[in-house]
Design a protein around this motif. Structure first.
Motif, mmCIF file in Angstrom:
data_model
loop_
_atom_site.group_PDB
_atom_site.id
_atom_site.type_symbol
_atom_site.label_atom_id
_atom_site.label_comp_id
_atom_site.label_asym_id
_atom_site.label_seq_id
_atom_site.Cartn_x
_atom_site.Cartn_y
_atom_site.Cartn_z
ATOM 1 N N ALA A 187 2.450 -1.698 -6.501
ATOM 2 C CA ALA A 187 3.240 -0.469 -6.556
ATOM 3 C C ALA A 187 2.612 0.638 -5.720
ATOM 4 O O ALA A 187 3.302 1.550 -5.259
ATOM 5 C CB ALA A 187 3.390 -0.006 -8.005
ATOM 6 N N SER A 188 1.286 0.568 -5.491
ATOM 7 C CA SER A 188 0.597 1.656 -4.795
ATOM 8 C C SER A 188 -0.089 1.242 -3.497
ATOM 9 O O SER A 188 -0.471 2.102 -2.701
ATOM 10 C CB SER A 188 -0.455 2.283 -5.720
ATOM 11 N N GLU A 189 -0.269 -0.058 -3.258
ATOM 12 C CA GLU A 189 -1.031 -0.498 -2.094
ATOM 13 C C GLU A 189 -0.315 -1.599 -1.316
ATOM 14 O O GLU A 189 0.455 -2.381 -1.878
ATOM 15 C CB GLU A 189 -2.397 -1.048 -2.522
ATOM 16 N N HIS A 212 -6.870 -2.626 2.046
ATOM 17 C CA HIS A 212 -6.001 -2.001 1.056
ATOM 18 C C HIS A 212 -5.483 -0.680 1.619
ATOM 19 O O HIS A 212 -6.212 0.308 1.694
ATOM 20 C CB HIS A 212 -6.771 -1.765 -0.244
ATOM 21 N N LEU A 213 -4.212 -0.668 2.020
ATOM 22 C CA LEU A 213 -3.587 0.523 2.573
ATOM 23 C C LEU A 213 -2.689 1.174 1.536
ATOM 24 O O LEU A 213 -2.114 0.488 0.688
ATOM 25 C CB LEU A 213 -2.750 0.169 3.805
ATOM 26 N N PRO A 214 -2.528 2.492 1.585
ATOM 27 C CA PRO A 214 -1.578 3.133 0.664
ATOM 28 C C PRO A 214 -0.152 2.696 0.973
ATOM 29 O O PRO A 214 0.262 2.635 2.131
ATOM 30 C CB PRO A 214 -1.775 4.625 0.942
ATOM 31 N N ARG A 215 0.598 2.361 -0.080
ATOM 32 C CA ARG A 215 1.984 1.924 0.118
ATOM 33 C C ARG A 215 2.885 3.082 0.521
ATOM 34 O O ARG A 215 3.809 2.908 1.312
ATOM 35 C CB ARG A 215 2.507 1.271 -1.165
ATOM 36 N N GLU A 216 2.626 4.248 -0.034
ATOM 37 C CA GLU A 216 3.394 5.453 0.259
ATOM 38 C C GLU A 216 4.893 5.172 0.131
ATOM 39 O O GLU A 216 5.355 4.708 -0.896
ATOM 40 C CB GLU A 216 3.000 5.992 1.647
ATOM 41 N N ASP A 217 5.665 5.404 1.199
ATOM 42 C CA ASP A 217 7.117 5.244 1.095
ATOM 43 C C ASP A 217 7.608 3.987 1.806
ATOM 44 O O ASP A 217 8.754 3.929 2.262
ATOM 45 C CB ASP A 217 7.828 6.471 1.664
ATOM 46 N N ALA A 218 6.752 2.956 1.917
ATOM 47 C CA ALA A 218 7.149 1.725 2.597
ATOM 48 C C ALA A 218 8.344 1.089 1.887
ATOM 49 O O ALA A 218 8.345 0.912 0.668
ATOM 50 C CB ALA A 218 5.982 0.741 2.628
#
Length: 325
Positions: free
Chosen positions: A40-42, A103-109
């Motif tokens: 949900a976040s990454e 591990h990248l931030p998912r943001e608005d993907a």
């Protein structure tokens, strides 16, 4: 016990061979890309840094000896440890076997496949892909590979070794009913993940087979062929599969899961253990019965799954099993 004995013999040999090798190259390093996934976040990008990629050139008429030599060549990799890998402002270092997770931030993907450029220190830049599931999928699927979707004969050690080492990407076969089932899961909006005891060295090989049979693209969780003083090949089949299930259930904590496998390598017991560790998270188990079918232990595990309200369906093939239940 056999694996531990092999480790005691082979570990010193591996260390001796490592000392004979020239010092590691730190120029022109390459990334062996693995399909990643998202929480949900990454967004988690995965791969391995090597001195060179190993790829085969299969032929439908290739002899078993040619196929064997090409398959063995996939394991002659030179991994590179402690190398920096970067994507945007995020970096990671490779472990002792050359593996890395970014591990990248998912943001608005948006949901679907994303592609991110990844650069290895003193080497190439390559696009790595990851599957971003929707925030509220109806369910998610974790499927075994050998004898569940890929014809292998894993229930027989000798048959498994012969099939795995003497076939190639153009001669190995996927069960058509498995393709139909997985495509049905995908059409229903369910993210699909594959888990196998096959080594990471076969990631690209398996992807070629899947693509040839029009199997939907999905992240794979394979196994490290790590060798230590006490262990030959990391963990057991059940430990690896159970650990991968735990990772994926944690990645999608609000999502019910369907587990797909077979009775050839005791998947019912592995899935029962997972259902006990995660009460209420696993709603359905679908099993192929290869070879002689389910044994007494598998049948007992299947009944135990049903006793904790997990729907269990088993058959010789998946042709009559609905992807949406």
């Amino acid at each position: 016990m056999a694996k531990a004995a092999l480790a005691r013999v082979l570990y010193p040999v591996e260390r001796w061979l490592d000392r004979l090798r020239p010092k590691r190259r730190t120029d022109n390093l390459v990334i062996d890309p693995y399909l990643g996934y998202a929480t949900a976040s990454e967004i988690i990008l995965r791969g391995r840094v090597l001195t060179a990629l190993r790829r085969t050139n299969p032929s439908p008429e290739g002899s078993w000896w040619t196929n064997l030599r090409q398959m063995l060549s996939l394991f002659l990799t030179r991994e590179v440890a402690d190398i920096c890998v970067t994507a945007g402002g995020t970096e990671a270092r490779t472990d002792e076997e050359g593996y890395f997770d970014l591990h990248l931030p998912r943001e608005d993907a948006a949901a679907g496949w994303v592609s991110v450029p990844v650069t290895v220190e003193d080497g190439e830049s390559r696009e790595l892909e990851a599957l971003v599931p929707p925030h509220d999928p109806p369910f998610a699927v974790i499927s075994d590979i050998d004898d569940t979707v890929l014809q292998t004969g894993a229930y027989s050690l000798l048959r498994n070794l012969w099939t795995s080492l003497t076939g190639n990407a153009l001669t190995r076969h996927i069960f058509p009913d498995a393709v139909a089932l997985v495509r049905g899961f995908e059409a229903a909006g369910a993210p699909v993940f594959f888990v196998s005891s096959s080594p990471w060295n076969l990631h690209f090989f398996l992807r070629r087979i899947f693509e040839r049979h029009h199997m939907p693209k999905a992240p794979m969780f394979l196994r490290d062929l790590g060798l230590s003083r006490t262990q030959f090949i990391s963990g057991t089949h059940g430990d690896h599969k159970g650990g991968s299930i735990d990772v994926l259930l944690a990645a999608l904590p609000e999502t019910p899961f369907v587990l797909v496998g077979d009775t050839g390598q005791h998947d019912p017991q592995v899935y029962l253990d997972a259902a006990k560790r995660h009460p209420g998270r696993i709603t359905r188990v679908i099993l192929r019965e290869p070879g002689k079918g389910a044994g007494a232990k598998d049948k007992a595990a299947m009944k135990a799954l049903e006793a904790i309200d997990v729907r269990v369906e088993s058959a010789r093939d998946f042709s009559k099993i609905s992807p949406v239940g």
